[in-house]
Design an enzyme around this catalytic site. Structure first.
Site, short mmCIF file in Angstrom:
data_model
loop_
_atom_site.label_atom_id
_atom_site.label_comp_id
_atom_site.label_asym_id
_atom_site.label_seq_id
_atom_site.Cartn_x
_atom_site.Cartn_y
_atom_site.Cartn_z
N ASP A 107 0.87 -1.18 0.00
CA ASP A 107 0.00 0.00 0.00
C ASP A 107 0.91 1.22 0.00
O ASP A 107 1.65 1.45 0.96
CB ASP A 107 -0.90 0.01 1.23
CG ASP A 107 -1.96 -1.07 1.19
OD1 ASP A 107 -2.22 -1.61 0.10
OD2 ASP A 107 -2.53 -1.39 2.25
N ASP A 139 -13.67 -2.89 -2.01
CA ASP A 139 -13.37 -2.65 -0.60
C ASP A 139 -14.69 -2.82 0.15
O ASP A 139 -15.54 -1.93 0.15
CB ASP A 139 -12.81 -1.25 -0.38
CG ASP A 139 -11.44 -1.08 -1.00
OD1 ASP A 139 -10.77 -2.10 -1.25
OD2 ASP A 139 -11.02 0.07 -1.24
#
Length: 271
Positions: free
Chosen positions: A12, A136
């Protein structure tokens, strides 16, 4: 013979205070801590035997900026396994430029939910194998969903969120996964906000709900704390690949020992 399961480390990436790309880890998409350099980690996992590598620019969509393609290019120079890049991809040109920078596949979440036609445009121009739709997901314990599962004795559904989990959409994950597959997505990347960073295991009900209802290959993500968790998501949810971050970044497990553990548990992996 059973298809080989893939083990995929993920980074990330965000910009630090100096405007430089850096890798972060967090819990439930929050409380981010510096973890390392994206290029160095790409090199490490390439040499360690990872099957693929995922690079997520975690604030590009929320901040409305372009994906950090210079960093993608530098990562691609050190990465000789399939590279998936996500974050800030909104148009067919964004897909083209990301692939040109060295990505083999692009992961799209916000851009596809806001304009679903992007999936078909990308698949037609570059092939379905290049288009990964990321979701998500967040658990919702109300009556606004369409596909419900039992979790800890309660009925829940999973909502798609956008902009790095910052905004709900009211869209049911299972419904959206099916639509994305119909529009040409070659793969689905299923993240659980509830499990993210907990190391308590993948969200099995979420992953299984998608795998049971959509024929497109599924990458399970969020919550991995051990090779046993990967075995669970392969055996109990039938995921095609398992993604992990913290356990590899902090060297709690290596790629090699993870694969050997899975092999010993009867999970087909590339050794």
């Amino acid at each position: 013979m059973a298809l080989t399961k893939r083990i995929i480390p993920c980074i990330d990436v965000d910009l630090n205070e100096d405007g430089e790309a850096a890798v972060y880890t967090g819990v439930n998409f929050e409380d981010l801590e510096y973890t390392g350099d994206p290029v160095e980690l790409a090199k490490k996992y390439n040499e360690a035997g990872a099957d693929e590598f995922v690079f997520l620019d975690i604030t590009a969509s929320a901040e409305g900026r372009e994906t950090m393609l210079d960093t993608v290019s530098a990562v691609a120079d050190e990465c000789f396994i399939p590279l998936t890049v996500g974050g800030g991809i909104r148009t067919r040109d964004d897909i083209k430029e990301t692939l040109r920078a060295g990505a083999d596949k692009v992961s799209i979440n916000t851009g596809a939910l806001q304009r679903p036609e992007l999936i078909g445009e990308g698949a037609e121009a570059f092939g379905s194998q290049c288009i990964v739709i990321s979701v998500d997901a967040r658990r919702r314990f109300d009556e606004a969903g369409e596909h419900y599962v039992e979790v800890d004795g309660e009925s829940c559904w999973f909502e798609c969120t956008i902009k790095g989990g910052r905004e709900g959409t009211g869209t049911d994950v299972v419904e959206w996964a099916g639509e994305a597959a119909d529009r040409g997505a070659g793969e689905l990347f299923v993240n659980s906000i509830d499990a993210d960073g907990t190391k308590d295991g993948y969200d099995i009900p979420l992953t299984k709900a998608v795998c049971d209802n959509v024929p497109t290959p599924v990458i399970a993500s969020s919550g991995c704390g051990s090779p046993e968790h990967m075995a669970e998501v392969f055996e109990d949810a039938d995921a095609d690949a398992a993604l992990a971050a913290s356990i590899f970044h902090f060297e709690e497990y290596s790629i090699e020992e993870t694969k050997r553990s899975l092999d010993e548990q009867g999970i087909p992996v590339r050794l």
